[in-house]
Scaffold this motif. Structure first.
Motif, PDB file in Angstrom:
ATOM      1  N   TRP C  93       0.826  -1.209   0.000  1.00 56.16           N
ATOM      2  CA  TRP C  93       0.000   0.000   0.000  1.00 56.16           C
ATOM      3  C   TRP C  93       0.859   1.257   0.000  1.00 56.16           C
ATOM      4  CZ3 TRP C  93      -4.807   0.958  -1.192  1.00 56.16           C
ATOM      5  CH2 TRP C  93      -5.720  -0.103  -1.204  1.00 56.16           C
ATOM      6  N   ILE C  94       1.878   1.260   0.817  1.00 53.92           N
ATOM      7  CA  ILE C  94       2.751   2.446   0.810  1.00 53.92           C
ATOM      8  C   ILE C  94       3.313   2.657  -0.587  1.00 53.92           C
ATOM      9  CG2 ILE C  94       4.769   3.566   1.795  1.00 53.92           C
ATOM     10  CD1 ILE C  94       4.465   1.943   4.245  1.00 53.92           C
ATOM     11  N   ALA C  95       3.672   1.558  -1.233  1.00 60.24           N
ATOM     12  CA  ALA C  95       4.267   1.674  -2.558  1.00 60.24           C
ATOM     13  C   ALA C  95       3.319   2.383  -3.502  1.00 60.24           C
ATOM     14  CB  ALA C  95       4.632   0.294  -3.089  1.00 60.24           C
ATOM     15  N   ILE C  96       2.078   1.955  -3.499  1.00 60.69           N
ATOM     16  CA  ILE C  96       1.155   2.545  -4.473  1.00 60.69           C
ATOM     17  C   ILE C  96       0.860   3.995  -4.112  1.00 60.69           C
ATOM     18  CG2 ILE C  96      -1.125   1.938  -3.524  1.00 60.69           C
ATOM     19  CD1 ILE C  96      -0.063   1.251  -7.087  1.00 60.69           C
ATOM     20  N   ILE C  97       0.774   4.265  -2.810  1.00 57.24           N
ATOM     21  CA  ILE C  97       0.565   5.661  -2.401  1.00 57.24           C
ATOM     22  C   ILE C  97       1.777   6.498  -2.787  1.00 57.24           C
ATOM     23  CG2 ILE C  97       0.326   7.184  -0.402  1.00 57.24           C
ATOM     24  CD1 ILE C  97      -1.195   4.839   0.940  1.00 57.24           C
ATOM     25  N   PHE C  98       2.935   5.911  -2.559  1.00 60.86           N
ATOM     26  CA  PHE C  98       4.169   6.629  -2.870  1.00 60.86           C
ATOM     27  C   PHE C  98       4.217   7.020  -4.345  1.00 60.86           C
ATOM     28  CE2 PHE C  98       8.399   6.384  -4.728  1.00 60.86           C
ATOM     29  CZ  PHE C  98       9.026   7.411  -4.055  1.00 60.86           C
ATOM     30  N   ILE C  99       3.928   6.070  -5.214  1.00 59.24           N
ATOM     31  CA  ILE C  99       4.113   6.376  -6.633  1.00 59.24           C
ATOM     32  C   ILE C  99       3.107   7.420  -7.081  1.00 59.24           C
ATOM     33  CG2 ILE C  99       2.733   4.456  -7.561  1.00 59.24           C
ATOM     34  CD1 ILE C  99       5.928   5.935  -9.046  1.00 59.24           C
ATOM     35  N   VAL C 100       1.896   7.327  -6.565  1.00 60.53           N
ATOM     36  CA  VAL C 100       0.898   8.312  -6.972  1.00 60.53           C
ATOM     37  C   VAL C 100       1.314   9.697  -6.491  1.00 60.53           C
ATOM     38  CG1 VAL C 100      -1.459   9.059  -6.623  1.00 60.53           C
ATOM     39  CG2 VAL C 100      -0.972   6.668  -7.082  1.00 60.53           C
ATOM     40  N   LEU C 101       1.654   9.783  -5.215  1.00 62.43           N
ATOM     41  CA  LEU C 101       2.034  11.088  -4.671  1.00 62.43           C
ATOM     42  C   LEU C 101       3.269  11.628  -5.373  1.00 62.43           C
ATOM     43  CD1 LEU C 101       1.436  10.886  -0.829  1.00 62.43           C
ATOM     44  CD2 LEU C 101       0.093  12.043  -2.593  1.00 62.43           C
ATOM     45  N   SER C 102       4.234  10.747  -5.619  1.00 59.65           N
ATOM     46  CA  SER C 102       5.480  11.296  -6.145  1.00 59.65           C
ATOM     47  C   SER C 102       5.346  11.650  -7.618  1.00 59.65           C
ATOM     48  CB  SER C 102       6.659  10.364  -5.903  1.00 59.65           C
ATOM     49  OG  SER C 102       6.366   9.112  -6.401  1.00 59.65           O
ATOM     50  N   LEU C 103       4.523  10.902  -8.355  1.00 56.49           N
ATOM     51  CA  LEU C 103       4.307  11.341  -9.736  1.00 56.49           C
ATOM     52  C   LEU C 103       3.582  12.682  -9.731  1.00 56.49           C
ATOM     53  CD1 LEU C 103       3.469   8.161 -11.817  1.00 56.49           C
ATOM     54  CD2 LEU C 103       5.532   9.544 -11.825  1.00 56.49           C
ATOM     55  N   ALA C 104       2.633  12.808  -8.836  1.00 58.96           N
ATOM     56  CA  ALA C 104       1.969  14.105  -8.707  1.00 58.96           C
ATOM     57  C   ALA C 104       2.999  15.171  -8.360  1.00 58.96           C
ATOM     58  CB  ALA C 104       0.891  14.034  -7.636  1.00 58.96           C
ATOM     59  N   GLY C 105       3.919  14.815  -7.467  1.00 56.93           N
ATOM     60  CA  GLY C 105       4.973  15.762  -7.089  1.00 56.93           C
ATOM     61  C   GLY C 105       5.820  16.149  -8.279  1.00 56.93           C
ATOM     62  N   VAL C 106       6.110  15.175  -9.128  1.00 54.02           N
ATOM     63  CA  VAL C 106       6.927  15.467 -10.299  1.00 54.02           C
ATOM     64  C   VAL C 106       6.201  16.447 -11.215  1.00 54.02           C
ATOM     65  CG1 VAL C 106       7.879  14.487 -12.400  1.00 54.02           C
ATOM     66  CG2 VAL C 106       8.214  13.326 -10.240  1.00 54.02           C
ATOM     67  N   PHE C 107       4.912  16.192 -11.416  1.00 59.92           N
ATOM     68  CA  PHE C 107       4.148  17.102 -12.272  1.00 59.92           C
ATOM     69  C   PHE C 107       4.100  18.498 -11.658  1.00 59.92           C
ATOM     70  CE2 PHE C 107       2.348  13.167 -14.090  1.00 59.92           C
ATOM     71  CZ  PHE C 107       2.655  13.435 -15.395  1.00 59.92           C
ATOM     72  N   TRP C 108       3.920  18.503 -10.354  1.00 58.08           N
ATOM     73  CA  TRP C 108       3.869  19.779  -9.650  1.00 58.08           C
ATOM     74  C   TRP C 108       5.175  20.536  -9.841  1.00 58.08           C
ATOM     75  CZ3 TRP C 108       6.534  21.854  -5.465  1.00 58.08           C
ATOM     76  CH2 TRP C 108       5.931  22.982  -4.880  1.00 58.08           C
ATOM     77  N   GLU C 109       6.249  19.795  -9.680  1.00 65.23           N
ATOM     78  CA  GLU C 109       7.574  20.396  -9.821  1.00 65.23           C
ATOM     79  C   GLU C 109       7.773  20.929 -11.234  1.00 65.23           C
ATOM     80  OE1 GLU C 109      10.180  19.590  -7.294  1.00 65.23           O
ATOM     81  OE2 GLU C 109      12.021  20.000  -8.385  1.00 65.23           O
ATOM     82  N   LEU C 110       7.329  20.129 -12.210  1.00 64.15           N
ATOM     83  CA  LEU C 110       7.448  20.555 -13.603  1.00 64.15           C
ATOM     84  C   LEU C 110       6.676  21.835 -13.821  1.00 64.15           C
ATOM     85  CD1 LEU C 110       7.133  17.488 -15.951  1.00 64.15           C
ATOM     86  CD2 LEU C 110       8.932  19.177 -15.860  1.00 64.15           C
ATOM     87  N   LYS C 111       5.526  21.881 -13.177  1.00 64.49           N
ATOM     88  CA  LYS C 111       4.659  23.035 -13.372  1.00 64.49           C
ATOM     89  C   LYS C 111       5.321  24.296 -12.826  1.00 64.49           C
ATOM     90  CE  LYS C 111      -0.161  24.188 -12.476  1.00 64.49           C
ATOM     91  NZ  LYS C 111      -0.459  24.566 -13.849  1.00 64.49           N
ATOM     92  N   TYR C 112       5.899  24.189 -11.627  1.00 61.45           N
ATOM     93  CA  TYR C 112       6.407  25.401 -11.003  1.00 61.45           C
ATOM     94  C   TYR C 112       7.874  25.665 -11.297  1.00 61.45           C
ATOM     95  CZ  TYR C 112       1.954  25.593  -8.800  1.00 61.45           C
ATOM     96  OH  TYR C 112       0.615  25.674  -8.604  1.00 61.45           O
TER      97      TYR C 112
END
Lengths: 629, 198, 494
Positions: C93-112
Motif C-alpha cells: 500500500w505504501i508503494a502505491i501511495i508513494f508512486i501516486v504522490l510522487s508522480l503528482a509531485g513530479v508534475f507539480w515540480e514541472l509546473k512550477y
C-alpha cells in the motif's frame, strides 16, 4: 603438486584448532571474517561521508546562518560557525572520495564479493586467503590515511574527487593541495593495491574454484556481477595508478607531465612547460568511467538475486542479464571521453564518444525491463532486502534516463558540471548502489552473523531513506537545468541562483531526515549482531548454495564435503514442485533437470509455453556461442 | 564443528597461485599500457609549437635487452631441468639467471647514469625533456618489476638448494619462470617502443 | 488451484480496474486541482516552514502506516482465523501511495520549476537547436520514466505475497527481449543522430567574419581582450604576465619593463644568496641569545617564529628557496629573451588591444571566444547562451556563437529590470570559485558597442595599468607575503 591443494589441506588441519583472537578477528584469513571487516569499515566510512555531506548541505541551505556547533566540531575551519570556503571544498572532495572508493567500491564489492564468491560457488575459501587478508589491511591503512588528511593544518585535499591538476598539483593554488593532497594520493595508491589484490583473488576464484556441477551458466547473477566488476577493476585501476604516479612526480619532483604555461599570483611564471592537464583527465576517466560500473554492477547483481528470491520467481532473462553485464563492462572502457566533451577535446572525438556512450543505454534498458518482468506475476515478499532492491531499480531508472542527456555531447554543453550531473550520478550510482548494499546487508545478515535483523525497523529505514533520497536528488535536476553549477560554496552572490534558496533548504532538511534514518539502520545492525533472533538455516527459502552452510561460522565453510550443484540458481515456483523453491544443491533423481524451462508442466497459458520453449532454443544457441556450459 | 573425516576436495583446473600471477601480469600490463599511451598522447604533432626532445637511448639499455634475453633463455632451461628432475643443473641455471638479473639492474643503472650525463635528468628536467621524464618513469616502474622477479628467483634458488624444486613440485618454479619471461618481454617491448616511437 | 488468483473474477476485476484508473488519473486530477486553485503569481516557498511541514508529512505517514497495519491485520485475522504477516500488505500500500504522490509531485515540480528549465528561451543562435534537441530527449525520457516507475510500483502492489498463489514460472521470452532491445536502440539511434548533427553544428567551422575575443581566466576572475583599431589580437605568452600586463600580451614596452623588474629581483635575490651564510650566523646568534636569556619562555609566540626562521636558515631550506626562486626567474628571463628575438612575435598588433572587465557583444553578430587560463583549469559557462568551454592553461580552447537577445530584451521577457547576463566559472578552481564571474552585455547596435569600446583604454595607456596593479596588490597571496617577509626580516639587511 599444485599450491591449491596445499591450501585446501592446511585448512583442514587448521579448522579444529582453537583460533586466537588475533587470527580470528584481526588478521583473519577467513573470507567471511574479511567480508565483515570490509563491511564494518565501509559503514564507518559511510557515516563519515554522510556527516560531511550534511555539513556542507547546511552551508548551502543557510549560507548566512551561524552554526555554533560547527565551530566546536571543526575549530578554525568554521570560525563563528561559518564554514570556511576552503574547507567546504575539502568536505566535498573527501565526501566524494569516501563514497566512491571507500564505501561503494570496497565497502560494497569488498564485502559481498568476499562473502558470496566462495559461498555461492562452493569453495572453501578464496584462491589466496593471504592476499585477501592483505587486501583488507591495505584498505584499512588507506582509509586511515585518507581520514588523516582531514586533520592536517592546511586542510584536506580539496580539488574535487577527480583532483584535476594543475589545481591539485600546485600547493600555491589552493591550501588543500599541500600535505592534504599528498595524503590523498598516498591513500589512493594504497587503495589501488588493495583493490588489485582483491580483484585478482575474485577472478581467480570464480574461474577456478567452482564446485562440482557449478558451470558458469549456473552461477548466480551476483557472482557474474562480481566477476565482471573484478575484471573492470583489474584493468582500470592500474591506469589510475599510472595517473597518480605522474601526478606525484609533478607535485614533488618538478616534472611537468600535467603542467604547462602557468603563472601563479605571487610566484610568477612557473618553470613547468609542455605538460598537458587534459592528459590527466584521459588517464583518470579511463579508470573513472569503469569505476562507475565497478560501483553499480555488484549492486545490480545483489538486486537480481534478492528480487528473484523474494519474488519467488526465476529471474527473467538470465542470459540477457549476463550478456548485458558483459556489454556494459566492455563498453565502459571506451566511453570515458563523455566526461570531457567540453575540455577542448577534438569535436569529432566527442561525437565518437557520444555514440558509444548512448549504446550503453541499451543493455541498461534491458536490465531494467528484465527486473520489471521478474516482478510481473511474481509472489512478492517485501522483506527489507526486497524493498531496497526495488528502490535500486527505481533509482536506476530515474538516474539512468538522465544519462541520456549527459551522454549527448551537444546537451552536455549546458549540463556539464551543473547540478543536473550531481542529481544524475547521485541517483544512478550513489543511491542505487547504496540501496544495493543495504539490500545485500539485510539479505545476507543471517549468513554473516547468524542472527536476524529487525524487519519493522528495516521498513522504516527503507521508506524514510527512499523518500528523502528522492527529495534530495530529484529537485537538483531542475537546479541543474537552470544552470546552477556544482561545487559552489554559496549561491547568494549570484542573482540567478537565488530562486533556488528554498529548494536548497528543502534538500538539506530532507538530507538531515534521511541521515537520521541511518541511525535506525546502525542500531538495527549493531544491536542484532549480539541480541538478534537466531537465524534459521535458510531464512529466505533461497536456492543458492550459501544457505547450505551451517549457521555458525566455520573455517572451510562446509563441515563435510562441498555440496554438488544440480541446477541453475533461480528455480523458484517450479510447477512440478510442492515447495516454491528448489535449492541448487538438492539432488532429485526423480525429476530430471529442468534447466531454464525446457518444460513447464502446468503453466496456465499454453501460448506462453510455446514461447518459452521457442526461447530455450535461442538460449541453448547463445550458450554454445559464448561457451557458457 | 564436525570431526573432519578424510575429505577430498576437488582439485582445481589451474593452480590458484598461477592464475593469480597471470592476473597480476595483466594488471601490470595495463599500468604500462597507460604510461606508454600517455607518452604517445603527449608527443606533440608536427605543427605544434611545443618542444619535445628526441634522443638516442643509452647504449646500456641495449645491453640490458641482450642480458634480459639471455636470462630468459637460462630461466627456460632451469624450468626444463627441474621438469626433468636434473636438480643440479636447475640450481646452477637458477643462480645464473639471478646473476643475469642483477647484471640487468647494473646495466640499467649505467644506462640512467648515461642519461644524466646527457643532461636528461629526471628531477630537474628541462621542459622539452618530458620525453626523458617518461623514459625515467617507465624504466623505473619496470625496474621495480625486475626487483620482484629477482626476489622470486632467489627464493626459487634457495628452494632448489634444499632440493624442493623437482618434477613433482613445480609450483614455485613455474611462477618464477612465467614471471621472469613476462618482465623480459616487457622490457623488450619498452626498448623497442622507445627506440621507434621517439 | 495454484493460478486461481491469476484468473480474473468479475468482482475483483471491477475493483482492480477502478484502482488502476484512480492511480493513473490521480496526478492529472491533482494537476487539475492545482489549476482551479489559483497558483501564486510568483513562486516563492521562502516563507514556508519546511521543517514543520516535513514533520507533519512524516508523522502523517507514520500514522497512516500504523493505522493501516492494524486495519488489515485485524481484518485478515477475523476472516482467516490466523494471524497474517500484514507488513507485506502495508508495504504494498505504501508503494502505491508513494508512486501516486510522487508522480503528482513530479508534475507539480514541472509546473512550477519548469519555468526555470534552461532559463527560458536561449539567447544565442545555436541555442535554438540545442533547445529542440533537449526537448526531444526530455519527451522520450519523461515518457519512459513515468511508465516504468509506475509499472514498478504497480507490480509491487499488484503481486504482493499471497500464500495461496504461486508465482509464474517464467524464465524468459525471446520475443519480448528482442522487442525491448530493439525499441530503445531505435529511439537512441534517433537521439544519437540528432545529437550528432546538433553537436557538429555547434562545434563546426567558424566563419571568416567572426570577431575574436580573448577571454582570460585567473584565480578568481575573468578579463576580456578586444582587438584595437587594427582588428587583430596581439600575440601573448604567460611569461609576459606582469602587474601592468595582466594578460601577458606581446607588447614591447611592457615586456621590457618586466625584463627590467625580473633582472632587479634576481640581483636582489642573488645578493641575499651571497650573504646567506652571514644571515644564517645572525639568525643562529639571535636564536641562541633568545634561548640563553630565557626569552623563549617569556615570549613563546615570538620564539616560535624565530625558531622557524632559525630552522630554515640552519637546515638550508632558506638557501634552497632562494636558489629555486632565482632559477625560476632566470628561466622566465631566458624564455622571454628567446621570444624577444622573434620580431614576428612582437609585431605590434597587441599594442592597441583593450583589456576589459566586462564583455560587450552586439546582437546577431558571430563571435569566437578564445579561452585562456592563467593558473588552473577554469570553465567559462554562459547558461543563457548555451555556451560552455573549459579554459586550460597551456591549451587554447574556443567557442563560437552568435547572441540573439540583447540584455534589454532579456530584462523585458524576464520582467526583471536588474537582470544581467553573466559568464560563470564552472570548474572547481579554488576557494572563491563560487564568486568568479564577469558581466556579459549584449547591445542592440554596433554604435553602442563602438562607444563602449572607445571608452576602454588601450593596453599602453597607463590608466588601466594602474588599476590592475592596484588589484594585483590586493590579491597578493600568501606566498607573495612570505617572500616579502623573508626579504624584510633578513637580519643582515636590517
Amino acid at each position: 603438486m599444485s599450491t591449491a591443494a596445499i591450501h585446501a589441506d592446511t585448512h583442514h588441519d587448521h579448522h579444529e584448532h582453537k583460533e586466537s583472537f588475533i587470527s580470528k578477528y584481526v588478521f583473519s584469513m577467513d573470507h567471511k571474517m574479511i567480508s565483515k571487516q570490509f563491511l564494518i569499515t565501509g559503514i564507518v566510512m559511510g557515516m563519515v561521508g554522510l556527516i560531511m555531506s550534511l555539513i556542507f548541505r547546511l552551508q548551502l541551505a543557510w549560507p548566512d546562518e551561524q552554526f555554533g556547533f560547527l565551530e566546536t566540531l571543526l575549530g578554525k575551519w568554521a570560525v563563528d560557525g561559518k564554514l570556511d570556503p576552503n574547507f567546504y571544498m575539502g568536505l566535498v572532495t573527501i565526501h566524494g572520495t569516501i563514497m566512491v572508493f571507500y564505501v561503494l567500491t570496497a565497502g560494497l564489492s569488498g564485502t559481498f564479493s568476499n562473502l558470496l564468491i566462495p559461498l555461492q560457488l562452493g569453495a572453501r575459501d578464496m584462491a589466496s586467503p593471504f592476499m585477501n587478508m592483505l587486501s583488507y589491511w591495505f584498505f584499512f591503512l588507506s582509509s586511515v590515511t585518507l581520514l588523516s588528511s582531514v586533520f592536517v593544518e592546511t586542510g584536506p585535499a580539496s580539488g574535487g574527487w577527480t583532483v584535476y591538476p594543475p589545481l591539485s598539483a600546485l600547493e600555491k593554488a589552493m591550501p588543500g593541495s599541500g600535505l592534504g593532497m599528498t595524503l590523498w594520493l598516498a591513500a589512493i595508491a594504497l587503495f589501488i593495491v588493495s583493490s588489485l589484490l582483491a580483484g585478482i583473488n575474485y577472478i581467480s576464484t570464480v574461474l577456478n574454484m567452482r564446485t562440482k556441477g557449478m558451470s558458469m551458466n549456473r552461477m548466480p547473477l551476483t557472482i557474474w556481477a562480481f566477476f565482471f566488476t573484478a575484471i573492470l577493476g583489474l584493468l582500470s585501476f592500474p591506469v589510475l595508478l599510472g595517473a597518480a604516479i605522474f601526478l606525484i612526480f609533478d607535485r614533488s619532483f618538478g616534472t611537468s607531465f600535467y603542467l604547462s604555461d602557468i603563472y601563479l599570483e605571487g610566484v610568477g611564471a612557473l618553470e613547468n612547460i609542455g605538460g598537458s592537464p587534459v592528459l590527466y583527465q584521459h588517464l583518470f576517466w579511463f579508470l573513472g568511467h569503469p569505476e562507475v560500473y565497478i560501483i553499480l554492477m555488484p549492486a545490480l547483481g545483489i538486486t537480481s538475486e534478492v528480487i528473484s528470491t523474494n519474488a519467488r520467481k526465476p529471474i527473467f532473462g538470465y542470459t540477457a542479464m549476463v550478456i548485458s553485464l558483459m556489454g556494459i563492462s566492455f563498453l565502459s572502457f571506451i566511453v570515458w571521453g563523455h566526461h570531457m566533451f567540453i575540455t577542448g577535446m577534438n569535436p569529432f572525438l566527442g561525437s565518437v564518444f557520444m555514440i558509444l556512450t548512448l549504446i550503453i543505454a541499451v543493455p541498461s534498458a534491458v536490465k531494467a525491463f528484465n527486473y520489471l518482468t521478474t516482478l510481473w506475476k511474481g509472489n512478492l515478499r517485501f522483506n527489507p532486502a526486497m524493498l531496497f532492491s526495488i528502490g535500486l531499480v527505481s533509482f536506476f531508472i530515474s538516474g539512468g534516463l538522465t544519462g541520456i542527456y549527459l551522454g549527448n555531447a551537444a546537451l552536455d554543453i549546458q549540463l556539464h558540471d551543473s547540478y543536473f550531473v550531481v542529481a544524475h550520478f547521485h541517483l544512478v550510482m550513489g543511491s542505487a548502489a547504496i540501496f544495493g548494499m543495504f539490500a545485500g546487508i539485510y539479505h545476507w545478515y543471517p549468513k554473516m552473523f547468524g542472527r536476524m535483523m529487525n524487519k519493522t525497523l528495516g521498513y522504516f529505514h527503507f521508506w524514510i531513506t527512499f523518500i528523502t533520497a528522492y527529495l534530495v536528488f530529484f529537485p537538483m535536476h531542475f537546479m541543474g537545468l537552470a544552470g546552477v553549477p556544482r561545487r559552489y560554496y554559496q549561491f547568494t552572490l549570484v542573482e540567478d541562483f537565488n530562486v533556488w534558496m528554498d529548494v536548497n533548504k528543502l534538500i538539506t532538511v530532507a538530507a538531515i531526515v534521511g541521515g537520521g534514518a541511518q541511525l535506525l539502520f546502525l542500531y538495527n545492525f549493531f544491536y542484532n549482531i549480539f541480541k538478534g533472533k537466531k537465524a534459521k538455516q535458510n531464512p529466505w527459502q533461497s536456492n543458492t548454495l550459501e544457505w547450505s552452510t551451517p549457521v555458525e561460522r566455520i573455517h572451510g565453510n562446509w563441515p563435510g564435503e562441498i555440496p554438488t550443484v544440480y541446477r541453475g540458481p533461480y528455480e523458484y515456483s517450479r510447477p512440478d514442485r510442492e515447495e516454491d523453491f528448489f535449492p541448487q544443491y538438492e539432488p532429485d533423481e526423480s525429476a530430471p533437470e529442468v534447466l531454464h524451462t525446457k518444460e513447464t508442466k502446468s503453466a496456465p497459458d499454453t501460448k506462453k509455453v510455446e514461447e518459452v520453449e521457442e526461447g530455450s532454443v535461442f538460449f541453448a544457441a547463445i550458450k554454445r556461442v559464448f561457451g557458457l556450459s | 564443528m564436525v570431526k573432519s573425516k578424510k575429505i577430498k576436495d576437488p582439485s582445481y583446473p589451474v593452480a590458484p597461485a598461477k592464475l593469480n600471477l597471470w592476473l597480476f601480469m595483466l594488471a601490470s600490463s595495463m599500468l604500462f599500457a597507460a604510461t606508454v599511451s600517455a607518452f604517445v598522447v603527449h608527443r606533440p604533432d608536427a605543427e605544434s609549437r611545443q618542444a619535445w626532445t628526441a634522443f638516442d637511448l643509452p647504449i646500456f639499455f641495449l645491453y640490458s635487452t641482450i642480458i634480459v634475453i639471455a636470462s630468459s633463455v637460462t630461466a627456460y632451461y632451469a624450468y626444463k631441468m627441474a621438469k626433468n628432475d636434473e636438480l643440479a643443473h636447475n640450481k646452477n641455471l637458477l643462480l645464473g639467471t639471478t646473476i643475469l638479473g642483477i647484471g640487468f639492474c647494473i646495466s640499467q643503472f649505467l644506462g640512467w647514469q648515461q642519461m644524466v650525463r646527457l643532461d636528461l635528468t629526471f628531477v630537474n628536467a628541462r621542459p622539452e625533456d618530458i620525453s626523458a621524464s617518461y623514459v625515467w618513469v617507465i624504466t623505473m616502474l619496470h625496474f621495480l618489476h625486475i626487483l620482484g622477479g629477482i626476489i622470486l628467483l632467489i627464493a626459487t634458488w634457495v628452494q632448489s638448494i634444499r632440493l624442493n624444486v623437482h618434477k613433482k613440485n613445480m609450483g614455485l618454479m613455474t611462477l618464477t619462470h612465467t614471471y621472469w619471461h613476462f618482465v623480459g618481454v616487457l622490457w623488450i617491448f619498452l626498448y623497442l617502443f622507445f627506440y621507434f616511437a621517439q | 488451484m495454484r493460478f486461481d488468483t491469476l484468473r480474473i473474477r468479475p468482482n475483483s476485476f471491477i475493483k482492480k480496474a477502478l484502482l488502476m484508473l484512480t492511480t493513473v488519473l490521480t496526478p492529472w486530477i491533482l494537476m487539475a486541482a492545482a489549476d482551479v486553485v489559483e497558483p501564486p503569481k510568483e513562486f516563492s516557498l521562502a516563507n514556508w516552514d519546511w521543517v514543520s511541514i516535513l514533520t507533519w508529512v512524516l508523522a502523517l505517514l507514520v500514522i497512516l502506516v500504523i493505522a493501516r497495519a492494524f486495519d488489515i491485520g485485524a481484518l485478515t485475522e477475523k476472516i482467516t482465523g490466523k494471524s497474517v504477516m500484514s507488513w507485506n500488505n502495508i508495504n504494498a500500500w505504501i508503494a502505491i501511495i508513494f508512486i501516486v504522490l510522487s508522480l503528482a509531485g513530479v508534475f507539480w515540480e514541472l509546473k512550477y520549476h519548469g519555468q526555470y528549465v534552461l532559463l527560458g528561451d536561449s539567447s544565442s543562435l545555436h541555442g535554438e537547436t540545442y533547445d529542440s534537441m533537449f526537448y526531444w530527449t526530455f519527451g522520450f525520457t519523461f515518457f519512459v520514466f513515468v511508465v516504468t516507475e509506475f509499472l514498478l510500483f504497480y507490480f509491487m502492489f499488484r503481486y504482493r505475497y499471497n500464500e495461496n498463489r504461486k508465482a509464474l514460472y517464467y524464465f524468459h521470452n525471446n520475443k519480448l527481449e528482442v522487442i525491448w532491445t530493439i525499441v530503445p536502440t531505435i529511439v537512441l539511434t534517433f537521439l544519437v543522430l540528432r545529437g550528432f548533427t546538433t553537436w557538429s553544428k555547434i562545434t563546426g567551422e567558424v566563419s571568416k567574419d567572426t570577431q575574436d575575443i580573448e577571454v582570460f581566466a585567473y584565480q578568481f576572475g575573468w578579463k576580456a581582450r578586444y582587438a584595437g583599431d587594427d582588428q587583430q589580437l596581439g600575440n601573448q605568452n604567460f611569461n609576459f604576465i606582469s602587474g601592468t600586463n595582466p594578460l601577458g600580451v606581446a607588447e614591447d614596452s611592457k615586456v621590457e619593463e618586466l625584463i627590467g623588474d625580473l633582472k632587479k629581483e634576481v640581483a636582489q635575490l642573488e645578493a641575499l644568496q651571497a650573504s646567506a651564510e652571514d644571515s644564517t650566523k645572525a639568525w643562529k646568534a639571535r636564536h641562541d641569545r633568545f634561548v640563553s636569556t630565557g626569552l623563549h619562555i617569556t615570549y613563546p609566540e615570538d620564539y616560535k617564529s624565530l625558531k622557524a626562521k632559525y630552522t630554515d636558515a640552519v637546515s638550508g631550506a632558506y638557501e634552497r628557496t632562494l636558489e629555486k626562486d632565482i632559477k625560476r626567474k632566470k628561466t622566465a628571463l631566458n624564455r622571454i629573451s628567446e621570444y624577444r628575438k622573434d620580431k614576428d612575435f612582437f609585431n605590434g598588433a597587441g599594442d592597441d588591444d583593450k583589456v576589459t572587465t566586462e564583455i560587450v557583444l552586439v546582437k546577431n553578430k558571430p563571435y569566437n571566444f578564445k579561452f585562456r587560463a592563467r593558473d588552473v583549469i577554469h570553465s567559462a559557462y554562459m547558461p543563457h547562451f548555451r555556451v560552455q568551454m573549459n579554459c586550460v592553461p597551456g591549451m587554447p580552447t574556443s567557442f563560437a556563437f552568435t547572441p540573439t537577445m540583447t540584455t534589454a530584451e532579456a530584462r523585458q521577457t524576464k520582467g526583471n529590470k536588474e537582470f544581467d547576463y553573466y559568464l560563470y566559472c564552472n570548474k572547481i578552481c579554488g576557494a572563491a570559485h563560487y564568486n568568479m564571474k564577469i558581466k556579459v552585455t549584449v547591445v542592440d547596435s554596433e554604435a553602442e558597442y563602438n562607444t563602449w569600446l572607445a571608452s576602454q583604454a588601450p593596453l599602453v595607456t597607463p590608466a588601466i595599468a594602474e588599476e590592475s596593479q592596484k588589484e594585483e596588490k590586493d590579491s597578493k597571496t600568501e606566498m607573495g607575503e612570505m617572500e616579502t617577509a623573508m626579504l624584510t626580516n633578513n637580519p643582515t639587511l636590517n
